[in-house]
Design a protein around this motif. Structure first.
Motif, PDB file in Angstrom:
ATOM      1  N   VAL A 206       0.037  -2.448 -11.430  1.00  0.00           N
ATOM      2  CA  VAL A 206      -0.195  -4.060 -11.145  1.00  0.00           C
ATOM      3  C   VAL A 206       0.712  -4.930 -11.676  1.00  0.00           C
ATOM      4  CG1 VAL A 206      -2.360  -5.452 -11.742  1.00  0.00           C
ATOM      5  CG2 VAL A 206      -2.968  -3.089 -11.377  1.00  0.00           C
ATOM      6  N   LEU A 207       0.810  -5.928 -10.932  1.00  0.00           N
ATOM      7  CA  LEU A 207       1.588  -7.066 -11.448  1.00  0.00           C
ATOM      8  C   LEU A 207       0.976  -8.325 -11.113  1.00  0.00           C
ATOM      9  CD1 LEU A 207       5.095  -6.012  -9.139  1.00  0.00           C
ATOM     10  CD2 LEU A 207       4.412  -5.775 -11.875  1.00  0.00           C
ATOM     11  N   ARG A 208       0.976  -8.965 -12.336  1.00  0.00           N
ATOM     12  CA  ARG A 208       0.272 -10.482 -12.349  1.00  0.00           C
ATOM     13  C   ARG A 208       1.483 -11.275 -12.600  1.00  0.00           C
ATOM     14  NH1 ARG A 208      -5.168 -10.964 -11.931  1.00  0.00           N
ATOM     15  NH2 ARG A 208      -6.301  -8.925 -12.026  1.00  0.00           N
ATOM     16  N   PHE A 209       1.439 -12.526 -11.848  1.00  0.00           N
ATOM     17  CA  PHE A 209       2.374 -13.439 -12.016  1.00  0.00           C
ATOM     18  C   PHE A 209       1.445 -14.759 -12.064  1.00  0.00           C
ATOM     19  CE2 PHE A 209       5.007 -10.344  -9.446  1.00  0.00           C
ATOM     20  CZ  PHE A 209       5.836 -10.359 -10.433  1.00  0.00           C
ATOM     21  N   LEU A 210       2.036 -15.885 -13.154  1.00  0.00           N
ATOM     22  CA  LEU A 210       1.450 -16.972 -13.195  1.00  0.00           C
ATOM     23  C   LEU A 210       1.945 -18.068 -12.287  1.00  0.00           C
ATOM     24  CD1 LEU A 210       1.404 -17.348 -17.087  1.00  0.00           C
ATOM     25  CD2 LEU A 210      -0.449 -16.852 -15.586  1.00  0.00           C
ATOM     26  N   GLU A 211       1.161 -18.729 -11.555  1.00  0.00           N
ATOM     27  CA  GLU A 211       1.599 -19.523 -10.346  1.00  0.00           C
ATOM     28  C   GLU A 211       2.696 -20.729 -10.728  1.00  0.00           C
ATOM     29  OE1 GLU A 211      -1.233 -21.761  -7.324  1.00  0.00           O
ATOM     30  OE2 GLU A 211      -1.512 -22.269  -9.448  1.00  0.00           O
ATOM     31  N   LYS A 212       2.506 -21.398 -11.969  1.00  0.00           N
ATOM     32  CA  LYS A 212       3.517 -22.343 -12.207  1.00  0.00           C
ATOM     33  C   LYS A 212       4.565 -21.937 -13.059  1.00  0.00           C
ATOM     34  CE  LYS A 212       0.158 -26.143 -11.411  1.00  0.00           C
ATOM     35  NZ  LYS A 212      -0.791 -26.959 -11.993  1.00  0.00           N
ATOM     36  N   HIS A 213       4.082 -21.284 -14.133  1.00  0.00           N
ATOM     37  CA  HIS A 213       5.175 -20.747 -15.086  1.00  0.00           C
ATOM     38  C   HIS A 213       6.004 -19.527 -14.699  1.00  0.00           C
ATOM     39  CE1 HIS A 213       2.466 -22.918 -17.664  1.00  0.00           C
ATOM     40  NE2 HIS A 213       3.415 -23.198 -18.673  1.00  0.00           N
ATOM     41  N   GLU A 214       5.708 -18.923 -13.658  1.00  0.00           N
ATOM     42  CA  GLU A 214       6.384 -17.901 -13.288  1.00  0.00           C
ATOM     43  C   GLU A 214       6.907 -17.961 -11.744  1.00  0.00           C
ATOM     44  OE1 GLU A 214       5.518 -13.894 -15.552  1.00  0.00           O
ATOM     45  OE2 GLU A 214       3.777 -14.580 -14.961  1.00  0.00           O
ATOM     46  N   VAL A 215       5.993 -17.825 -10.829  1.00  0.00           N
ATOM     47  CA  VAL A 215       6.349 -18.164  -9.513  1.00  0.00           C
ATOM     48  C   VAL A 215       7.008 -19.111  -9.017  1.00  0.00           C
ATOM     49  CG1 VAL A 215       5.510 -17.872  -6.799  1.00  0.00           C
ATOM     50  CG2 VAL A 215       4.475 -16.448  -8.715  1.00  0.00           C
ATOM     51  N   LEU A 216       6.471 -20.598  -9.280  1.00  0.00           N
ATOM     52  CA  LEU A 216       7.276 -21.726  -8.847  1.00  0.00           C
ATOM     53  C   LEU A 216       8.523 -22.098  -9.783  1.00  0.00           C
ATOM     54  CD1 LEU A 216       3.899 -23.643  -8.090  1.00  0.00           C
ATOM     55  CD2 LEU A 216       5.354 -22.530  -6.663  1.00  0.00           C
TER      56      LEU A 216
ATOM     57  N   THR B  31       0.796  -1.146   0.326  1.00  0.00           N
ATOM     58  CA  THR B  31       0.095  -0.031  -0.113  1.00  0.00           C
ATOM     59  C   THR B  31       0.829   1.390   0.014  1.00  0.00           C
ATOM     60  OG1 THR B  31      -0.282  -0.229   2.643  1.00  0.00           O
ATOM     61  CG2 THR B  31      -2.057  -1.296   0.943  1.00  0.00           C
ATOM     62  N   LYS B  32       2.023   1.201   0.580  1.00  0.00           N
ATOM     63  CA  LYS B  32       2.811   2.454   0.697  1.00  0.00           C
ATOM     64  C   LYS B  32       3.260   3.090  -0.750  1.00  0.00           C
ATOM     65  CE  LYS B  32       7.023   3.912   2.827  1.00  0.00           C
ATOM     66  NZ  LYS B  32       8.178   3.550   3.807  1.00  0.00           N
ATOM     67  N   TYR B  33       3.352   2.010  -1.792  1.00  0.00           N
ATOM     68  CA  TYR B  33       3.749   2.344  -3.172  1.00  0.00           C
ATOM     69  C   TYR B  33       2.531   1.971  -4.083  1.00  0.00           C
ATOM     70  CZ  TYR B  33       8.401   2.829  -0.560  1.00  0.00           C
ATOM     71  OH  TYR B  33       9.367   3.104   0.282  1.00  0.00           O
ATOM     72  N   LYS B  34       1.397   1.747  -3.569  1.00  0.00           N
ATOM     73  CA  LYS B  34       0.398   1.560  -4.385  1.00  0.00           C
ATOM     74  C   LYS B  34       0.809   0.451  -5.467  1.00  0.00           C
ATOM     75  CE  LYS B  34      -2.910   4.630  -5.064  1.00  0.00           C
ATOM     76  NZ  LYS B  34      -3.623   5.719  -5.472  1.00  0.00           N
ATOM     77  N   ILE B  35       1.211  -0.752  -5.077  1.00  0.00           N
ATOM     78  CA  ILE B  35       1.443  -1.906  -6.026  1.00  0.00           C
ATOM     79  C   ILE B  35       0.616  -3.157  -5.502  1.00  0.00           C
ATOM     80  CG2 ILE B  35       3.286  -3.554  -6.566  1.00  0.00           C
ATOM     81  CD1 ILE B  35       5.384  -1.374  -6.009  1.00  0.00           C
ATOM     82  N   ALA B  36      -0.178  -3.489  -6.522  1.00  0.00           N
ATOM     83  CA  ALA B  36      -1.072  -4.747  -6.132  1.00  0.00           C
ATOM     84  C   ALA B  36      -0.377  -5.775  -6.937  1.00  0.00           C
ATOM     85  CB  ALA B  36      -2.130  -4.496  -6.701  1.00  0.00           C
ATOM     86  N   VAL B  37      -0.086  -7.233  -6.177  1.00  0.00           N
ATOM     87  CA  VAL B  37       0.464  -8.365  -6.882  1.00  0.00           C
ATOM     88  C   VAL B  37      -0.504  -9.359  -6.680  1.00  0.00           C
ATOM     89  CG1 VAL B  37       2.238  -9.930  -6.774  1.00  0.00           C
ATOM     90  CG2 VAL B  37       2.735  -7.609  -6.208  1.00  0.00           C
ATOM     91  N   PHE B  38      -0.887  -9.699  -8.002  1.00  0.00           N
ATOM     92  CA  PHE B  38      -1.753 -11.100  -8.162  1.00  0.00           C
ATOM     93  C   PHE B  38      -0.900 -12.373  -8.667  1.00  0.00           C
ATOM     94  CE2 PHE B  38      -4.212  -7.329  -8.561  1.00  0.00           C
ATOM     95  CZ  PHE B  38      -5.454  -7.544  -8.078  1.00  0.00           C
ATOM     96  N   VAL B  39      -1.427 -13.407  -7.829  1.00  0.00           N
ATOM     97  CA  VAL B  39      -0.500 -14.626  -8.310  1.00  0.00           C
ATOM     98  C   VAL B  39      -1.956 -15.520  -9.049  1.00  0.00           C
ATOM     99  CG1 VAL B  39       0.355 -16.681  -7.481  1.00  0.00           C
ATOM    100  CG2 VAL B  39       1.240 -14.549  -6.601  1.00  0.00           C
ATOM    101  N   ASP B  40      -1.676 -15.656 -10.209  1.00  0.00           N
ATOM    102  CA  ASP B  40      -2.902 -16.305 -10.923  1.00  0.00           C
ATOM    103  C   ASP B  40      -2.495 -17.668 -11.159  1.00  0.00           C
ATOM    104  OD1 ASP B  40      -4.203 -14.094 -11.024  1.00  0.00           O
ATOM    105  OD2 ASP B  40      -3.367 -13.255 -12.986  1.00  0.00           O
ATOM    106  N   GLY B  41      -3.462 -18.678 -11.346  1.00  0.00           N
ATOM    107  CA  GLY B  41      -3.479 -20.031 -11.619  1.00  0.00           C
ATOM    108  C   GLY B  41      -3.521 -20.116 -13.121  1.00  0.00           C
ATOM    109  N   GLU B  42      -3.021 -20.840 -13.798  1.00  0.00           N
ATOM    110  CA  GLU B  42      -2.889 -20.645 -15.468  1.00  0.00           C
ATOM    111  C   GLU B  42      -4.256 -21.162 -15.738  1.00  0.00           C
ATOM    112  OE1 GLU B  42       1.699 -21.041 -14.492  1.00  0.00           O
ATOM    113  OE2 GLU B  42      -0.451 -21.553 -13.358  1.00  0.00           O
ATOM    114  N   PHE B  43      -4.703 -22.191 -15.191  1.00  0.00           N
ATOM    115  CA  PHE B  43      -6.274 -22.679 -15.719  1.00  0.00           C
ATOM    116  C   PHE B  43      -7.231 -21.672 -15.460  1.00  0.00           C
ATOM    117  CE2 PHE B  43     -10.320 -24.752 -14.965  1.00  0.00           C
ATOM    118  CZ  PHE B  43     -10.498 -25.261 -16.229  1.00  0.00           C
ATOM    119  N   TRP B  44      -7.276 -21.220 -14.184  1.00  0.00           N
ATOM    120  CA  TRP B  44      -8.532 -20.298 -13.856  1.00  0.00           C
ATOM    121  C   TRP B  44      -8.352 -19.058 -14.493  1.00  0.00           C
ATOM    122  CZ3 TRP B  44     -12.196 -22.932 -11.778  1.00  0.00           C
ATOM    123  CH2 TRP B  44     -11.706 -24.062 -10.936  1.00  0.00           C
ATOM    124  N   HIS B  45      -7.115 -18.614 -14.865  1.00  0.00           N
ATOM    125  CA  HIS B  45      -7.173 -17.342 -15.493  1.00  0.00           C
ATOM    126  C   HIS B  45      -6.671 -17.347 -17.086  1.00  0.00           C
ATOM    127  CE1 HIS B  45      -7.161 -15.020 -11.674  1.00  0.00           C
ATOM    128  NE2 HIS B  45      -6.870 -16.236 -11.178  1.00  0.00           N
ATOM    129  N   GLY B  46      -6.881 -18.657 -17.578  1.00  0.00           N
ATOM    130  CA  GLY B  46      -6.968 -18.419 -18.935  1.00  0.00           C
ATOM    131  C   GLY B  46      -5.593 -18.369 -19.721  1.00  0.00           C
TER     132      GLY B  46
END
Length: 144
Positions: free
Chosen positions: A111-121, A53-68
Motif C-alpha cells: 500500500v502506497l499513500r500519497f498526499l495530494e498537495k504535499h506530495e503529488v502536486l 494488480t500484476k504486482y499487488k500494489i495499491a496506490v491512494f492519493v489522499d486529500g490532506e483535509f479529508w484524511h487528517g
C-alpha cells in the motif's frame, strides 16, 4: 478571510471522491513510464485510486483535509465551525485508512499513500519513483 456558509457549502459540494487533479496527474505519469493499472479498482478492498494488480500494489492519493494530515494541529486551527460533525468524520476517515491498509497488507498487497498537495502536486517525480521502485521490487521477487 472567512467564507459565507453558502460559499463554503458550494465549494464542499464540488469535491469529488475520484478523478481529482493529483490522482489524474499521477496516473498519467505512471502510464507514460509503462506502468499499467486499473483506476478505482472495485475488486480489491478499499477501492484503490490506482491498482497495479500484476504486482499487488495499491496506490491512494489522499486529500490532506479529508484524511487528517497533521490532524492534531488542524483540528484545533482549521475546523472552527460544526466541529461536532467534522472532527468525528475526519477521525473515522483516518481509522478507515488504517483498516484498509491492514486488510490489503494482510492480503499480500503493498500500500502506497500519497498526499495530494504535499506530495503529488509538489513532487510528482518522487511519487512516481516510489511506485516504480515497488514495481521493480515486486518484479524481482516474482522472477526469482
Amino acid at each position: 478571510m472567512t467564507e459565507s456558509k453558502e460559499y463554503r457549502s458550494k465549494m464542499m459540494s464540488r469535491i469529488r471522491s475520484t478523478g481529482g487533479k493529483a490522482e489524474v496527474i499521477l496516473a498519467k505519469a505512471l502510464w507514460h513510464k509503462g506502468i499499467r493499472y486499473f483506476k478505482n479498482y472495485k475488486k480489491v478492498y478499499g477501492k484503490p485510486d490506482i491498482a497495479i494488480t500484476k504486482y499487488k500494489i495499491a496506490v491512494f492519493v489522499d486529500g490532506e483535509f479529508w484524511h487528517g494530515y497533521d490532524w492534531e494541529n488542524q483540528k484545533k486551527k482549521r475546523i472552527r465551525t460544526n466541529r461536532d460533525y467534522w472532527i468525528p468524520k475526519i477521525e473515522k476517515n483516518i481509522e478507515r485508512d488504517r483498516i484498509v491498509n491492514k486488510k490489503l497488507e494482510d492480503d499480500g498487497w503493498i500500500v502506497l499513500r500519497f498526499l495530494e498537495k504535499h506530495e503529488v502536486l509538489k513532487d510528482l517525480d518522487s511519487c512516481v519513483e516510489k511506485v516504480i521502485n515497488k514495481v521493480n521490487y515486486q518484479r524481482s521477487t516474482i522472477e526469482t
